[in-house]
Scaffold this motif. Structure first.
Motif, PDB file in Angstrom:
ATOM      1  N   LYS A   1       0.851  -1.191   0.000  1.00  0.00           N
ATOM      2  CA  LYS A   1       0.000   0.000   0.000  1.00  0.00           C
ATOM      3  C   LYS A   1       0.887   1.242   0.000  1.00  0.00           C
ATOM      4  O   LYS A   1       2.084   1.174   0.229  1.00  0.00           O
ATOM      5  N   TRP A   2       0.284   2.405  -0.221  1.00  0.00           N
ATOM      6  CA  TRP A   2       1.046   3.649  -0.305  1.00  0.00           C
ATOM      7  C   TRP A   2       1.823   3.929   0.979  1.00  0.00           C
ATOM      8  O   TRP A   2       2.951   4.388   0.939  1.00  0.00           O
ATOM      9  N   TYR A   3       1.233   3.634   2.136  1.00  0.00           N
ATOM     10  CA  TYR A   3       1.890   3.927   3.406  1.00  0.00           C
ATOM     11  C   TYR A   3       3.070   2.972   3.660  1.00  0.00           C
ATOM     12  O   TYR A   3       4.031   3.345   4.323  1.00  0.00           O
ATOM     13  N   GLU A   4       2.993   1.749   3.128  1.00  0.00           N
ATOM     14  CA  GLU A   4       4.125   0.834   3.242  1.00  0.00           C
ATOM     15  C   GLU A   4       5.284   1.305   2.359  1.00  0.00           C
ATOM     16  O   GLU A   4       6.449   1.234   2.749  1.00  0.00           O
ATOM     17  N   ARG A   5       4.951   1.823   1.186  1.00  0.00           N
ATOM     18  CA  ARG A   5       5.983   2.408   0.317  1.00  0.00           C
ATOM     19  C   ARG A   5       6.594   3.647   0.968  1.00  0.00           C
ATOM     20  O   ARG A   5       7.795   3.873   0.884  1.00  0.00           O
ATOM     21  N   ALA A   6       5.766   4.437   1.633  1.00  0.00           N
ATOM     22  CA  ALA A   6       6.262   5.624   2.333  1.00  0.00           C
ATOM     23  C   ALA A   6       7.205   5.221   3.464  1.00  0.00           C
ATOM     24  O   ALA A   6       8.220   5.889   3.702  1.00  0.00           O
ATOM     25  N   LEU A   7       6.905   4.120   4.130  1.00  0.00           N
ATOM     26  CA  LEU A   7       7.782   3.622   5.191  1.00  0.00           C
ATOM     27  C   LEU A   7       9.136   3.216   4.617  1.00  0.00           C
ATOM     28  O   LEU A   7      10.181   3.544   5.189  1.00  0.00           O
ATOM     29  N   VAL A   8       9.143   2.532   3.477  1.00  0.00           N
ATOM     30  CA  VAL A   8      10.402   2.158   2.810  1.00  0.00           C
ATOM     31  C   VAL A   8      11.192   3.418   2.479  1.00  0.00           C
ATOM     32  O   VAL A   8      12.405   3.495   2.721  1.00  0.00           O
ATOM     33  N   PHE A   9      10.509   4.423   1.964  1.00  0.00           N
ATOM     34  CA  PHE A   9      11.161   5.691   1.611  1.00  0.00           C
ATOM     35  C   PHE A   9      11.787   6.352   2.836  1.00  0.00           C
ATOM     36  O   PHE A   9      12.932   6.811   2.811  1.00  0.00           O
ATOM     37  N   ALA A  10      11.047   6.383   3.936  1.00  0.00           N
ATOM     38  CA  ALA A  10      11.536   7.024   5.165  1.00  0.00           C
ATOM     39  C   ALA A  10      12.725   6.269   5.750  1.00  0.00           C
ATOM     40  O   ALA A  10      13.748   6.874   6.113  1.00  0.00           O
ATOM     41  N   VAL A  11      12.613   4.955   5.829  1.00  0.00           N
ATOM     42  CA  VAL A  11      13.711   4.147   6.370  1.00  0.00           C
ATOM     43  C   VAL A  11      14.944   4.281   5.484  1.00  0.00           C
ATOM     44  O   VAL A  11      16.071   4.403   5.974  1.00  0.00           O
ATOM     45  N   GLN A  12      14.723   4.279   4.183  1.00  0.00           N
ATOM     46  CA  GLN A  12      15.835   4.450   3.251  1.00  0.00           C
ATOM     47  C   GLN A  12      16.547   5.780   3.490  1.00  0.00           C
ATOM     48  O   GLN A  12      17.777   5.838   3.530  1.00  0.00           O
ATOM     49  N   GLY A  13      15.800   6.842   3.664  1.00  0.00           N
ATOM     50  CA  GLY A  13      16.394   8.154   3.906  1.00  0.00           C
ATOM     51  C   GLY A  13      17.201   8.192   5.191  1.00  0.00           C
ATOM     52  O   GLY A  13      18.312   8.713   5.226  1.00  0.00           O
TER      53      GLY A  13
END
Length: 164
Positions: free
Chosen positions: A46-58
């Motif tokens: 879902k979009w929020y799981e992708r956002a979590l990947v983005f945040a952790v990556q950053g």
């Protein structure tokens, strides 16, 4: 990616070769990206799981960048231990797949293409090759840390052979 990028910059500043380490570390980064892309294909997040990947990556990228600048040998050692945990996790996942806890689905096309798997491959086949990749990453990073702990620079040792 961070190690390859920083070694690239160092190589340019010093006008010297890296002994193949830049390529090895960038190949490792690409390989890790393919692990993520494969599991994204399987899980359809879902979009929020992708956002979590983005945040952790950053967060991880910036923290690892600082760690690598301060101590490349520590940075490689940390990754070696993270990769060891990945090997353990994928081993447990394989056991669960074999027990039927998770469905042994057909392998996604992205995995079949990247790892050159047979067309009828399953998730067990994918997890098996990813676990082997993680073991290679573990060994490569512990080797890189060991070299630097002995007071040598990576360029003084040829980089191990790639994945494919």
């Amino acid at each position: 990616m961070v190690g390859g990028m920083l070694l690239h910059c160092k190589s340019l500043r010093r006008f010297e070769h890296s002994g193949g380490w830049i390529k090895a570390l960038l190949e490792e980064a690409e390989n890790e990206r393919m692990h993520l892309m494969t599991f994204l294909e399987l899980s359809q997040p879902k979009w929020y799981e992708r956002a979590l990947v983005f945040a952790v990556q950053g967060l991880f990228f910036n923290a690892y960048f600082v760690a690598y600048v301060l101590s490349p040998k520590l940075a490689h050692r940390i990754v070696g231990y993270l990769e060891e945990e990945a090997v353990n996790s994928y081993t447990e996942f394989l056991v669960d797949l074999e027990k039927g806890v998770f469905e042994n689905r057909p392998a996604p096309a992205i995995a079949i293409d990247y790892w050159r798997l047979p067309p009828d491959s399953t998730l067990i086949d994918v997890v098996t090759v990813i676990r082997a990749d993680e073991a290679h990453h573990r060994d490569l990073n512990h080797f890189a840390s060991d070299i630097q702990c002995q007071g040598y620079e990576l360029k003084e040792y040829p980089a191990p052979i790639g994945y494919h």
